[in-house]
Structures are given as C-alpha cells and as structure tokens.
Design a protein around this motif. Structure first.
Motif, PDB file in Angstrom:
ATOM      1  N   GLU A  73       0.845  -1.195   0.000  1.00 53.67           N
ATOM      2  CA  GLU A  73       0.000   0.000   0.000  1.00 53.67           C
ATOM      3  C   GLU A  73       0.878   1.242   0.000  1.00 53.67           C
ATOM      4  O   GLU A  73       2.056   1.186   0.346  1.00 53.67           O
ATOM      5  N   ALA A  74       0.284   2.363  -0.407  1.00 54.54           N
ATOM      6  CA  ALA A  74       1.028   3.616  -0.492  1.00 54.54           C
ATOM      7  C   ALA A  74       0.173   4.760   0.035  1.00 54.54           C
ATOM      8  O   ALA A  74      -1.062   4.698   0.006  1.00 54.54           O
ATOM      9  N   ARG A  75       0.872   5.788   0.519  1.00 54.31           N
ATOM     10  CA  ARG A  75       0.177   7.001   0.940  1.00 54.31           C
ATOM     11  C   ARG A  75       1.042   8.204   0.585  1.00 54.31           C
ATOM     12  O   ARG A  75       2.280   8.120   0.549  1.00 54.31           O
ATOM     13  N   THR A  76       0.377   9.323   0.342  1.00 56.90           N
ATOM     14  CA  THR A  76       1.053  10.572   0.042  1.00 56.90           C
ATOM     15  C   THR A  76       1.463  11.240   1.340  1.00 56.90           C
ATOM     16  O   THR A  76       0.631  11.416   2.236  1.00 56.90           O
ATOM     17  N   LEU A  77       2.736  11.600   1.460  1.00 55.73           N
ATOM     18  CA  LEU A  77       3.209  12.337   2.632  1.00 55.73           C
ATOM     19  C   LEU A  77       3.202  13.838   2.374  1.00 55.73           C
ATOM     20  O   LEU A  77       2.904  14.627   3.270  1.00 55.73           O
TER      21      LEU A  77
END
Length: 119
Positions: A73-77
């Motif tokens: 999974e990925a998330r924007t920082l």
C-alpha cells in the motif's frame, strides 16, 4: 497527487524487487536516488553505492528465492513524496518494509528503504 501517481510508485516498488531490475545496474541507478539510504533487516545502514554493489553480486539464477510481496500500500506524505508499506518473504525470511519515493525530473526515485524482521 493523483491515484495514478500512487499506482505508478507501487509498480516501481514491485519492479525494484524483480530479478530483472535487480540484475540491471543501469535501471537500479535510475530507480535509486543519489541520496538513497537503506536500513536493512539486519539493522545495517547502506548507501546507494553499497546497495548497487551488493545487488550486482546477487545471484540471478533460479536457486535464489524470489522476493514475495504482500500487503502493498502507499500514501502521500507531501506533494512529490510517497511512502510505501509492504511485507516480504524470501525463502521463509519475512520482513515488514517501508520505502520513501520522491518525484524527480527523471521520474520517481526511491530515497529511503527500511526492513524490519518479522517473527
């Protein structure tokens, strides 16, 4: 940042674990930022030059266990910075992993990676 950006980074994370990318010094140099740092599952700190050297010596034959990826999974920082989480299994050696990818003029590059062994 768009959903497509996150998908692109996830695909690059998968590519970076593939035997074809790991055996291609030119492609690795494109994917790893000059400022790249890794904290390995062993606790050791590596810079880009050390990782490129290690991967150039990695066996590419079928005797080496492939890196299985799960829970990706990925998330924007922040704009242009993405964090990726995943679990690896390489021949029964399991680790929880995280990477930071930064948007650069040449495309996305990994700037940081860490692995923590799982029981």
């Amino acid at each position: 940042m768009t959903a497509q950006d996150l998908n692109d980074v996830l695909e690059l994370e998968r590519e970076l674990q593939s035997p074809s990318a790991r055996g291609d010094a030119h492609r690795l140099a494109e994917l790893l930022s000059p400022e790249f740092v890794e904290i390995g599952a062993s606790g050791r700190r590596w810079d880009r030059a050390a990782i490129l050297g290690l991967l150039s010596q990695e066996p590419s034959d079928s005797d080496r266990p492939l890196i299985e990826m799960s829970n990706l999974e990925a998330r924007t920082l922040s704009p242009g910075l993405v964090q990726v989480f995943w679990d690896s299994d390489q021949g029964g050696r399991r680790a929880r992993r995280t990477s930071l990818w930064r948007s650069a003029p040449a495309g996305w590059q990994q700037v940081y990676h860490q692995g923590t062994l799982l029981p």
